[in-house]
Design a protein around this motif. Structure first.
Motif, short mmCIF file in Angstrom:
data_model
loop_
_atom_site.label_atom_id
_atom_site.label_comp_id
_atom_site.label_asym_id
_atom_site.label_seq_id
_atom_site.Cartn_x
_atom_site.Cartn_y
_atom_site.Cartn_z
N SER A 9 0.81 -1.23 0.00
CA SER A 9 0.00 0.00 0.00
C SER A 9 0.84 1.27 0.00
O SER A 9 0.37 2.32 -0.45
CB SER A 9 -0.94 0.00 1.22
N SER A 10 2.08 1.19 0.49
CA SER A 10 2.93 2.39 0.55
C SER A 10 3.89 2.49 -0.63
O SER A 10 3.94 3.50 -1.33
CB SER A 10 3.71 2.41 1.87
N THR A 11 4.65 1.41 -0.85
CA THR A 11 5.68 1.46 -1.90
C THR A 11 5.09 1.23 -3.29
O THR A 11 5.75 1.54 -4.28
CB THR A 11 6.75 0.40 -1.64
N LYS A 12 3.88 0.62 -3.36
CA LYS A 12 3.23 0.28 -4.63
C LYS A 12 3.94 -0.83 -5.38
O LYS A 12 3.65 -1.09 -6.55
CB LYS A 12 3.07 1.52 -5.54
N HIS A 13 4.90 -1.50 -4.71
CA HIS A 13 5.58 -2.63 -5.33
C HIS A 13 4.74 -3.89 -5.16
O HIS A 13 4.00 -4.04 -4.18
CB HIS A 13 6.96 -2.84 -4.69
N TRP A 14 4.88 -4.81 -6.11
CA TRP A 14 4.17 -6.08 -6.05
C TRP A 14 5.06 -7.16 -5.44
O TRP A 14 6.26 -7.20 -5.70
CB TRP A 14 3.72 -6.53 -7.44
N TYR A 15 4.44 -8.04 -4.63
CA TYR A 15 5.16 -9.12 -3.99
C TYR A 15 4.43 -10.44 -4.23
O TYR A 15 3.20 -10.47 -4.27
CB TYR A 15 5.31 -8.89 -2.49
N SER A 16 5.21 -11.51 -4.39
CA SER A 16 4.66 -12.85 -4.54
C SER A 16 4.78 -13.60 -3.22
O SER A 16 5.84 -13.59 -2.59
CB SER A 16 5.42 -13.61 -5.63
N PHE A 17 3.66 -14.21 -2.79
CA PHE A 17 3.64 -15.02 -1.57
C PHE A 17 3.43 -16.47 -1.96
O PHE A 17 2.35 -16.85 -2.41
CB PHE A 17 2.52 -14.53 -0.64
N ASP A 18 4.48 -17.26 -1.81
CA ASP A 18 4.46 -18.67 -2.20
C ASP A 18 5.03 -19.49 -1.06
O ASP A 18 6.24 -19.71 -0.97
CB ASP A 18 5.29 -18.86 -3.48
N ASP A 19 4.14 -19.93 -0.16
CA ASP A 19 4.56 -20.59 1.08
C ASP A 19 5.56 -19.71 1.81
O ASP A 19 5.24 -18.57 2.13
CB ASP A 19 5.12 -21.98 0.78
N ILE A 20 6.77 -20.18 2.07
CA ILE A 20 7.72 -19.38 2.84
C ILE A 20 8.52 -18.41 1.95
O ILE A 20 9.32 -17.63 2.46
CB ILE A 20 8.71 -20.27 3.62
#
Length: 268
Positions: A237-248
């Motif tokens: 919400s702040s940096t506007k960067h996208w992140y992938s969440f794949d288990d750990i």
């Protein structure tokens, strides 16, 4: 209780003290309320999401009391409002038109997730899915309505429109479909916009300030009917960067990587 366990999970995630956070405690508490999700077998992310939202709503709801009349015991157990309904609940209206007398009957219906059909087996857009969902349907033969004004069963058309749009709208792409008496998964590539998703063509009134939506998260499902793996893409919400969440594994990804043919749930 589930809401407390969920709060602890969110708190741990946002504290930033760990490379990853396991939802084990929340899953254990939630599984006691919903035994279906306690098993270590594959479950449907959309069904899980609806149950989580409902569980949080029940925990946070604030029942409005009547100022002039004493609320009955039944009213005090009403659905009420909560932060969940304020953020996620929208309303549809189904306009049913009798084709004999042309009378229109309106039937409102609340929603937290819109399940959209996928009108192509190869490639389509989210707007194509929305057009398919909101196009008028014919009610004939066994699906006829009983028209109050005609006094008999009649053919009719039904058309849905959005009468109240939620702050956060969730789309469920119906990838699991029946074909030739067999259930299969559709691997159709559905192109979805990252910004400026306009819902006003599907609404009864123009939303003005709330007409345009931006993508903030995607739940992906890779695999088939009986097996598979869920991952998520979330926009900070702040940096506007996208992140992938794949288990750990939590990794930053490029904007272009967010468009995928495994998308199952879209959050705008």
């Amino acid at each position: 209780e589930s809401a407390t366990a969920f709060g602890c999970l969110i708190s741990d995630m946002w504290l930033g003290e760990f490379d990853y956070v396991s939802p084990e405690d929340f899953h254990s508490v939630f599984g006691k309320r919903y035994p279906t999700f306690s098993r270590r077998t594959q479950q449907d992310a959309q069904e899980f999401l609806i149950c989580v939202l409902d569980e949080l709503h029940q925990a946070f709801k604030e029942v409005r009391t009547q100022l002039r009349h004493r609320a009955s015991a039944e009213a005090s157990r009403g659905s009420g409002t909560s932060i969940i309904t304020q953020l996620f609940e929208g309303q549809l209206n189904y306009g049913i038109t009798c084709l004999n007398c042309k009378t229109i009957t309106n039937r409102p219906e609340s929603f937290t997730v819109l399940s959209l059909p996928i009108p192509s087996s190869r490639v389509c857009s989210l707007e194509d899915c929305l057009e398919c969902f909101f196009q008028p349907d014919m009610l004939t033969r066994n699906n006829q309505i009983h028209c109050y004004w005609c006094g008999t069963n009649q053919d009719a058309t039904v058309k849905a429109t959005i009468t109240r749009a939620p702050q956060i709208i969730i789309f469920h792409l119906k990838r699991f479909a029946w074909q030739d008496k067999h259930r299969r998964k559709l691997s159709t590539t559905v192109y979805y916009p990252f910004n400026n998703l306009d819902l006003s063509p599907y609404s009864s009134t123009f939303f003005y300030n709330n007409a345009l939506y931006s993508l903030c998260a995607v739940v992906n499902h890779s695999g088939d009917i009986d097996y598979g793996h869920y991952t998520a893409f979330c926009k900070h919400s702040s940096t506007k960067h996208w992140y992938s969440f794949d288990d750990i594994q939590v990794t930053r990804i490029s904007d272009s990587a967010v468009q995928t043919d495994t998308a199952y749930l879209l959050f705008y």
